[in-house]
Design a protein around this motif. Structure first.
Motif: not given
Length: 567
Positions: A63-64, A69-70, A245-246, A258-260
């Motif tokens: 996941c990291r 997203p948490d 949602m993801l 990056s997904l960030s």
């Protein structure tokens, strides 16, 4: 004859672990370039934990790395999917330890690179993804009123106390652990079958193709006896909502992005809008009738209304093929020592990208755009759309549409929203509109979990707009769809080609062209197609009709076998 007997004897005695190992090696050779494998190995080894000489990835590591997203909470679900896919093509080995071989198979399946090896893999990965998300337990059917997810969690907790995963490891890559004998994991009892001898054998096309490529079909059939019967499995509703949602968030993701960047947009307001869109999609699977999503509805709805929903997983898992520790452009020999300089971490330039959507409107925002990408290819939407007509700005009239839209010779998307009218018309304009329509024979459409009466419909129009007179325009690629309160796509039929009409009386999609003159003995009401959307000349009122008997320009619903009409 002797040689044939020998081959048959070997095929029947080879273990599932050995075949899984051979398939991973074949994937590595046929589905990736040597450079991609180098990057993949570096990514895996740089983040792997090690126990008893076995390198593996934990849930937190996966996941990291993927920057899940948490705030959305899908991390455990992504890990569950990975541990199932890592056991491919043997379900009895799931959940697998995410060794380098298991993770390689996960990447192959998630990025759909298996086509170069699995020649018979005609079906896509949807069935495999359903298996990776679903749970199975006969005890669920005997418990009334208890939330499904609560029951699943309690069952899994009981079984986790019994399973010792320290001894359940798969063999490493041949280069790392040659000669070791792997030991398979059995999985949770929640995923075990209940001796359904009466049910037909549930073959998986991708798994059959994989074993066929290794000449080991008989081993697969033996393993299938311990596999879950897919028609008794179901995806918990809460889990599926989190996944949707993801998938909405990662829909515009590029392979090296990056997904960030997208996670930064997850404000509380955005999360609530994502939940609303996810609920519209979720309610198309009729969760009010079942505690989970069954394969029968999953297999119908995904190809018909959500064919590109899982496309965002491709670039997400392609991140495994780009290591930040390897920068070939900076690997050079030192001019003084002749030694290679150490690899450096490349700094990705934080350059601003073109916005995914130039301007948001009252209907079309980023979340709606991502929802559209679930059935229209994202590369035709993201950073490609240009707003032509916004009713709030240009005014609600046919003349405004003609002025803003008619000069563009490209396909377009029409979105309309409104609130359902009461059964009895209120006010002069409502009564005048109702008088132009045939008497209402059908009830209102489903409301999902929304009570405000708001609906959103739309159409993908594959031809330029123009005035229509005697004949309609449009092609077989047109789509009529509903986005809220339920998500569904109605595809064009070739039985009738009344796809789009634009006349002084309004806009019709799936409606016959209006008659130029009234004909004695025929109704003067507006003609509505069996599956159609009609907007009046003022663009104030509209009507969507669904007649399950079909026969019109668009196919009726494949899942809702009922009639309804929203005005």
């Amino acid at each position: 004859m002797g040689q044939g007997y020998s081959d048959e004897h070997v095929a029947h005695n080879v273990s599932t672990e050995q075949l899984s190992h051979e398939l991973a090696l074949r994937f590595a050779k046929k589905c990736f370039t040597p450079l991609e494998i180098t990057h993949f190995k570096d990514v895996f080894r740089s983040l792997a934990d090690e126990q008893d000489g076995i390198q593996y990835w934990k849930e937190e590591t996966l996941c990291r790395f993927l920057v899940i997203p948490d705030a959305l909470g899908p991390g455990p679900l992504i890990y569950q999917m990975a541990t199932y896919l890592g056991a491919f093509p043997f379900p009895s080995l799931a959940p697998s330890i995410l060794t380098i071989e298991a993770l390689l198979k996960v990447v192959v399946i998630m990025t759909e690179r298996y086509g170069t090896v699995l020649k018979r893999g005609r079906a896509d990965r949807n069935k495999l993804l359903f298996r990776s998300l679903a749970v199975f337990d006969r005890r669920m059917s005997s418990v009334y009123g208890k939330p499904l997810q609560e029951l699943v969690d309690s069952v899994r907790k009981e079984e986790l106390e019994k399973v010792d995963t320290s001894d359940a490891v798969l063999e490493e890559a041949r280069s790392q652990a040659a000669g070791e004998e792997p030991q398979s994991t059995r999985g949770f009892a929640v995923d075990q079958p209940a001796n359904d001898e009466e049910e037909e054998e549930d073959d998986d096309e991708l798994a059959l193709a994989a074993l066929d490529s290794l000449d080991a079909i008989e081993v697969f059939k033996y393993d299938q006896k311990a596999d879950t019967k897919i028609h008794h499995a179901q995806i918990p509703v809460d889990n599926f909502r989190r996944l949707i949602m993801l998938l909405l968030v990662i829909a515009p993701l590029d392979s090296q992005e990056s997904l960030s960047r997208h996670a930064e947009r997850l404000t509380p307001g955005r999360i609530e809008r994502l939940r609303q869109v996810a609920d519209s999609i979720l309610w198309s699977f009729t969760p009010e009738q079942n505690a989970g999503i069954f394969y029968q509805s999953f297999n119908k709805i995904i190809p018909a209304s959500l064919p590109h929903m899982f496309d965002g997983l491709n670039p997400l898992f392609e991140h495994f093929l780009f290591s930040k520790n390897i920068d070939l452009s900076k690997r050079r020999r030192s001019s003084t020592t002749g030694a290679l300089t150490s690899p450096t971490v490349p700094q990705m330039p934080d350059t601003p990208l073109e916005p995914l959507l130039p301007r948001e409107g009252d209907i079309l925002n980023l979340d709606t755009l991502c929802q559209l990408s679930f059935f229209i290819k994202g590369n035709n939407l993201f950073r490609r759309l240009r707003p032509l007509y916004l009713g709030a700005d240009a005014g609600f009239s046919l003349g405004s549409i003609e002025q803003k839209v008619f000069n563009w010779r490209v396909p377009s998307i029409l979105l309309v929203s409104g609130t359902r009218l009461s059964s009895t018309p209120e006010g002069t304009r409502e009564r005048a509109f109702a008088d132009t329509l045939p008497p209402k024979r059908f009830p209102n459409g489903a409301s999902g979990n929304k009570s405000d009466g708001k609906v959103i419909f739309g159409a993908y129009i594959d031809v330029p707009w123009k005035h229509t007179y005697k004949e309609a325009i449009g092609g077989s690629e047109m789509l009529l769809f509903q986005l809220s309160p339920l998500h569904e796509v109605f595809r064009a039929s070739t039985l009738n080609r009344d796809y789009l009409t634009f006349t002084k009386t309004g806009v019709g999609i799936g409606c016959p062209p209006p008659r130029a003159k009234a004909v004695s003995g025929l109704s003067s009401h507006t003609a509505l197609g069996s599956v159609s959307l009609m907007l009046d000349s003022s663009l104030e009122f509209g009507v969507f009709t669904h007649d399950s008997t079909g026969g019109g320009s668009f196919h009726p619903s494949q899942t809702r076998h009922s009639d309804w009409q929203d005005r």
